[in-house]
Design a protein around this motif. Structure first.
Motif, short mmCIF file in Angstrom:
data_model
loop_
_atom_site.label_atom_id
_atom_site.label_comp_id
_atom_site.label_asym_id
_atom_site.label_seq_id
_atom_site.Cartn_x
_atom_site.Cartn_y
_atom_site.Cartn_z
N HIS A 167 0.85 -1.19 0.00
CA HIS A 167 0.00 0.00 0.00
C HIS A 167 0.89 1.24 0.00
O HIS A 167 1.74 1.40 0.88
CB HIS A 167 -0.91 0.02 1.23
CG HIS A 167 -1.87 -1.12 1.28
ND1 HIS A 167 -2.96 -1.23 0.47
CD2 HIS A 167 -1.85 -2.24 2.06
CE1 HIS A 167 -3.60 -2.35 0.73
NE2 HIS A 167 -2.96 -2.99 1.70
N ILE A 180 -0.02 10.89 -3.02
CA ILE A 180 0.30 9.47 -2.94
C ILE A 180 1.77 9.29 -3.35
O ILE A 180 2.22 9.84 -4.35
CB ILE A 180 -0.59 8.65 -3.90
CG1 ILE A 180 -2.06 8.91 -3.61
CG2 ILE A 180 -0.28 7.16 -3.79
CD1 ILE A 180 -2.99 8.40 -4.71
N ILE A 193 -4.00 0.81 -9.45
CA ILE A 193 -5.27 0.78 -8.75
C ILE A 193 -5.36 -0.48 -7.90
O ILE A 193 -6.10 -0.53 -6.91
CB ILE A 193 -6.45 0.85 -9.75
CG1 ILE A 193 -7.75 1.22 -9.04
CG2 ILE A 193 -6.57 -0.43 -10.54
CD1 ILE A 193 -7.79 2.62 -8.50
N PHE A 195 -3.28 -1.47 -5.82
CA PHE A 195 -2.78 -1.20 -4.47
C PHE A 195 -3.90 -0.73 -3.54
O PHE A 195 -3.71 -0.70 -2.32
CB PHE A 195 -1.68 -0.13 -4.50
CG PHE A 195 -0.41 -0.57 -5.17
CD1 PHE A 195 0.02 -1.88 -5.12
CD2 PHE A 195 0.37 0.35 -5.86
CE1 PHE A 195 1.20 -2.27 -5.73
CE2 PHE A 195 1.55 -0.03 -6.47
CZ PHE A 195 1.97 -1.35 -6.41
N PHE A 196 -5.03 -0.34 -4.11
CA PHE A 196 -6.10 0.26 -3.31
C PHE A 196 -7.37 -0.59 -3.28
O PHE A 196 -8.36 -0.18 -2.68
CB PHE A 196 -6.45 1.65 -3.87
CG PHE A 196 -5.26 2.56 -3.99
CD1 PHE A 196 -4.78 3.26 -2.89
CD2 PHE A 196 -4.59 2.70 -5.20
CE1 PHE A 196 -3.68 4.10 -3.01
CE2 PHE A 196 -3.49 3.54 -5.32
CZ PHE A 196 -3.03 4.23 -4.21
N THR A 197 -7.36 -1.74 -3.94
CA THR A 197 -8.55 -2.58 -3.97
C THR A 197 -8.22 -3.98 -3.46
O THR A 197 -7.06 -4.41 -3.46
CB THR A 197 -9.11 -2.69 -5.41
OG1 THR A 197 -8.09 -3.24 -6.26
CG2 THR A 197 -9.53 -1.34 -5.93
N ALA A 213 -10.98 7.89 -10.79
CA ALA A 213 -9.88 7.09 -10.27
C ALA A 213 -8.61 7.26 -11.09
O ALA A 213 -7.51 7.41 -10.55
CB ALA A 213 -10.29 5.62 -10.22
N GLN A 216 -6.95 10.61 -10.53
CA GLN A 216 -6.25 10.68 -9.24
C GLN A 216 -4.89 10.00 -9.31
O GLN A 216 -3.92 10.47 -8.69
CB GLN A 216 -7.10 10.03 -8.15
CG GLN A 216 -8.28 10.89 -7.71
CD GLN A 216 -9.07 10.24 -6.59
OE1 GLN A 216 -9.43 9.06 -6.67
NE2 GLN A 216 -9.34 10.99 -5.54
#
Length: 372
Positions: A167, A180, A193, A195-197, A213, A216
């Motif tokens: 993460h 980030i 993405i 890393f975030f789901t 998304a 970002q």
């Protein structure tokens, strides 16, 4: 006594020769050396820097447009020949081959010089493998490189780099904004993405959510200074492609295909999207993945089991460069599954193929920007 006199005379002669050589003479000699890609001489392109002349040596820098320049060796050889021909064939010549990557003239992300999209018309052609190893190959030449996994529907970067469960951290900027921090591995800055789901849970993305998304991942990340940001797009032509293509200053796109006609037909549609007037992204070239099979015990044999030259014909159809063939070898898929991309294995012939492709991609970027 005689030897001493001869030595003194030789030193005096060298001193006179050195004094006679001027910077203007050196630049005149090097003005006969052209950059093969940019079609102009090195002096006009302002690629000759820090000329130093001593009685016994001429030293200067050649500043190329990329550390991945495939013409580095021939250019250095041509410079030495020019000095020998126009100045002195016996004087020592020291050349420092360095580089300064040119950035996109329309870049709104001032810290990222070039954004390279890696796309395919359909899934299953090894697009993510090409994107990961292309980024590593560019980094291996000394370029500051990042890899953004924008495949919202099937992010594979965490697996390919052995970063499952990782993460990214967040940090505050001087003006109070939260950024980030991409994860660094093998010299690359990485963001996905994935890393975030939760990899075990499906994420039903709607169009607006996808666009937000993706934006970002670009805007809210602290990428630092990058020469190249390689972006792995989802297969096909959808919301992510439109968001990225119209929302960010893209330097060019690389299309990945396999030799079969069904893959080529989908690749045609992918190329067509980039060439639309409303998008108009330069096509840097075509990579043919799984081009041929080479058994481990017969490393010099090539078996074109899926057909031959499909990617080359596709490139010719769109008057685009054919960047190269990637063989179908088990080691490539194994390396991705093990979190150690094939570019990290210097002895693997596929690594040499990716280095060659990276040089051609950097070459096409330099040409496009010089023309533009």
């Amino acid at each position: 006594m005689t030897s001493l006199c001869l030595a003194f005379r030789s030193f005096a002669l060298q001193t006179v020769i050195g004094a006679m050589i001027t910077k203007e003479q050196v630049l005149h000699a090097l003005s006969h050396v052209d950059d093969p890609d940019l079609k102009k001489d090195l002096v006009t392109l302002n690629m000759i820097k820090n000329v130093e002349i001593t009685p016994s040596k001429i030293r200067f820098d050649v500043v190329l447009t990329t550390p991945a320049c495939p013409m580095k060796g021939p250019i250095e050889h041509a410079c030495r020949n020019a000095i020998a021909l126009f100045i002195d064939k016996d004087i020592a010549v020291e050349i420092n081959m360095t580089s300064h990557v040119i950035g996109s003239k329309r870049s709104q992300l001032s810290n990222i010089k070039n954004i390279i999209l890696v796309a395919s018309g359909k899934g299953g052609v090894g697009k993510s493998t090409v994107a990961a190893n292309l980024a590593l190959a560019l980094g291996a030449t000394g370029a500051r490189t990042g890899l953004l996994d924008a495949d919202i529907y099937g992010p594979s970067l965490p697996i390919m780099f052995g970063l499952e469960g990782a993460h990214p951290r967040a940090s505050k900027t001087a003006d109070g904004k939260t950024k980030i921090e991409p994860i660094e591995k093998y010299g690359l800055k990485l963001l996905s993405i994935g890393f975030f789901t939760d990899p075990n849970q499906p994420v039903p993305w709607r169009g607006p959510m996808v666009s937000t998304a993706v934006k970002q991942l670009f805007n809210d990340a602290d990428w630092g200074e990058l020469d190249y940001l390689v972006v792995d797009l989802p297969p096909g032509t959808g919301d992510v492609h439109i968001t990225v293509a119209q929302g960010f200053p893209i330097a060019g796109a690389v299309i990945v295909t396999t030799p079969q006609n069904v893959a080529l037909a989908d690749a045609v549609r992918g190329i067509g999207m980039f060439l639309m007037d409303t998008i108009n992204i330069p096509l840097l070239g075509v990579v043919e993945n799984m081009a041929y099979f080479t058994p481990a015990e017969l490393s010099n044999h090539k078996y074109y089991i899926f057909g031959k030259d499909g990617g080359k014909r596709l490139a010719e159809r769109f008057n685009a460069p054919f960047l190269g063939e990637i063989p179908l070898v088990k080691g490539i898929s194994d390396s991705g599954d093990n979190g150690l991309p094939v570019m990290m294995d210097e002895d693997n012939p596929a690594a040499a193929a990716f280095l060659d492709i990276a040089g051609k991609v950097a070459q096409q970027l330099a040409i496009a920007q010089a023309v533009g």
